[in-house]
Design a protein around this motif. Structure first.
Motif, mmCIF file in Angstrom:
data_model
loop_
_atom_site.group_PDB
_atom_site.id
_atom_site.type_symbol
_atom_site.label_atom_id
_atom_site.label_comp_id
_atom_site.label_asym_id
_atom_site.label_seq_id
_atom_site.Cartn_x
_atom_site.Cartn_y
_atom_site.Cartn_z
ATOM 1 N N UNK A 106 56.956 2.765 -29.737
ATOM 2 C CA UNK A 106 55.691 2.671 -29.015
ATOM 3 C C UNK A 106 55.788 3.334 -27.651
ATOM 4 N N UNK A 107 56.947 3.233 -27.022
ATOM 5 C CA UNK A 107 57.120 3.855 -25.707
ATOM 6 C C UNK A 107 56.926 5.366 -25.778
ATOM 7 N N UNK A 108 57.465 5.982 -26.815
ATOM 8 C CA UNK A 108 57.326 7.433 -26.969
ATOM 9 C C UNK A 108 55.856 7.812 -27.113
ATOM 10 N N UNK A 109 55.145 7.083 -27.954
ATOM 11 C CA UNK A 109 53.728 7.388 -28.159
ATOM 12 C C UNK A 109 52.928 7.149 -26.885
ATOM 13 N N UNK A 110 53.258 6.108 -26.140
ATOM 14 C CA UNK A 110 52.551 5.829 -24.885
ATOM 15 C C UNK A 110 52.771 6.950 -23.881
ATOM 16 N N UNK A 111 53.982 7.498 -23.829
ATOM 17 C CA UNK A 111 54.250 8.627 -22.929
ATOM 18 C C UNK A 111 53.495 9.865 -23.391
#
Length: 321
Positions: free
Chosen positions: A92-97
């Motif tokens: 999720x962190x990757x997609x949020x970035x």
């Protein structure tokens, strides 16, 4: 360019970039961007006990044609730490970035080492919204040969909330820096730069930026091969020819389960941390894959443009009657 450093070292450090942060499940995720908003997007994800500086000598050389973001996953670099980590939240962190950094529709994500697992999780959750995934010195093992890296607290009976070693002075800490797995330092000035960016000041001296508890409760999972097979986006694999990392040993398995059609290639003479051995080769391989995927997505528009060229006689040579 300085006399002792190659052109790419000084050019990368001088390249303009911007930093940002995005909150993901109560942890602040730090990232850095290069290139213009509106260009196709690429997100770069580092491995374990690392940080976004792993991409310092690659990202600027993608930014002429792409909007690029490199992030510190939670528990690493300048991002926040968590009580417990999971593949789901790291993905999720990757997609949020990707969203916060304005990488645009269908960004491509690149994951090195443990970052390959992270982008696999990103693809598992958001694959239909990605342009593709590049696994860099990361492979998926057949279930019968899978070895779990995580769940260390249970396997090794580790105490909770332990810290990293504190060194009284910065020079001593820098002298203890090592790549995992260890490999030759082809460019010592790169190693020195990465070591310097890996430290943070604490009471009593200096320590490393990573959370030693990241793998305590994180289960990477025996289902990685199934998640790879079910990806709703394209993928490719770049390996270090001399890599000895245990997570990069199953390229043949990935070739087998894709009937030989998955793009898999090795960067000659490189080890696990191939972006430090041959950053220009890594940057150009990444660019070539990304541009080909962009061409595939725009095939109809490309053919239409060529037909317009033919129909307007634009191929006439000067002097033709």
């Amino acid at each position: 360019m300085s006399e002792e450093n190659p052109f790419w070292f000084d050019r990368a450090l001088a390249a303009p970039s911007e930093t940002g942060e995005v909150l993901v499940d109560d942890a602040s995720i730090h990232y850095e961007t290069w290139g213009e908003v509106g260009n196709p997007g690429i997100a770069l994800v580092h491995g374990s006990n690392a940080h976004l500086e792993w991409w310092r000598f690659v990202a600027p050389f993608l930014a002429d044609q792409f909007r690029v973001a490199a992030l510190d996953s939670s528990g690493n670099g300048d991002s926040g730490w968590r009580e417990r980590y999971s593949g789901e939240v790291l993905g999720k962190e990757v997609w949020a970035v990707c969203q916060a950094a304005e990488l645009g529709p269908r960004p491509i994500v690149v994951g090195h080492s443990f970052g390959g697992f992270v982008v696999l999780e990103t693809g598992h959750q958001f694959g239909d919204q990605l342009g593709g995934i590049i696994f860099m010195d990361f492979t998926v093992a057949p279930p019968a040969q899978y070895v779990e890296w995580g769940l260390r607290a249970e396997r090794e009976d580790l105490p909770p909330k332990r810290g990293t070693r504190v060194y009284q002075d910065r020079a001593t800490a820098l002298g203890r820096f090592r790549f995992i797995p260890e490999q030759p330092s082809r460019h010592p000035y790169v190693t020195d730069y990465i070591a310097d960016k890996s430290l943070r000041p604490v009471e009593g001296g200096w320590t490393w930026k990573f959370d030693p508890g990241l793998f305590d409760y994180l289960e990477m999972g025996v289902d990685q091969q199934d998640k790879f097979a079910a990806l709703a986006c394209r993928s490719a694999v770049i390996l270090g020819e001399e890599s000895e990392d245990e997570g990069a040993l199953f390229g043949e398995n990935m070739a087998t389960i894709t009937d030989g059609h998955l793009p898999i290639f090795k960067s000659p003479g490189t080890y696990h941390h191939l972006m430090f051995d041959e950053p220009m080769a890594v940057a150009m391989a990444t660019t070539a894959i990304a541009l080909e995927w962009r061409r595939q997505d725009a095939e109809d528009e490309l053919q239409a443009a060529l037909q317009r060229t033919l129909s307007t006689g634009a191929t006439d040579q000067p002097g033709d009657e």
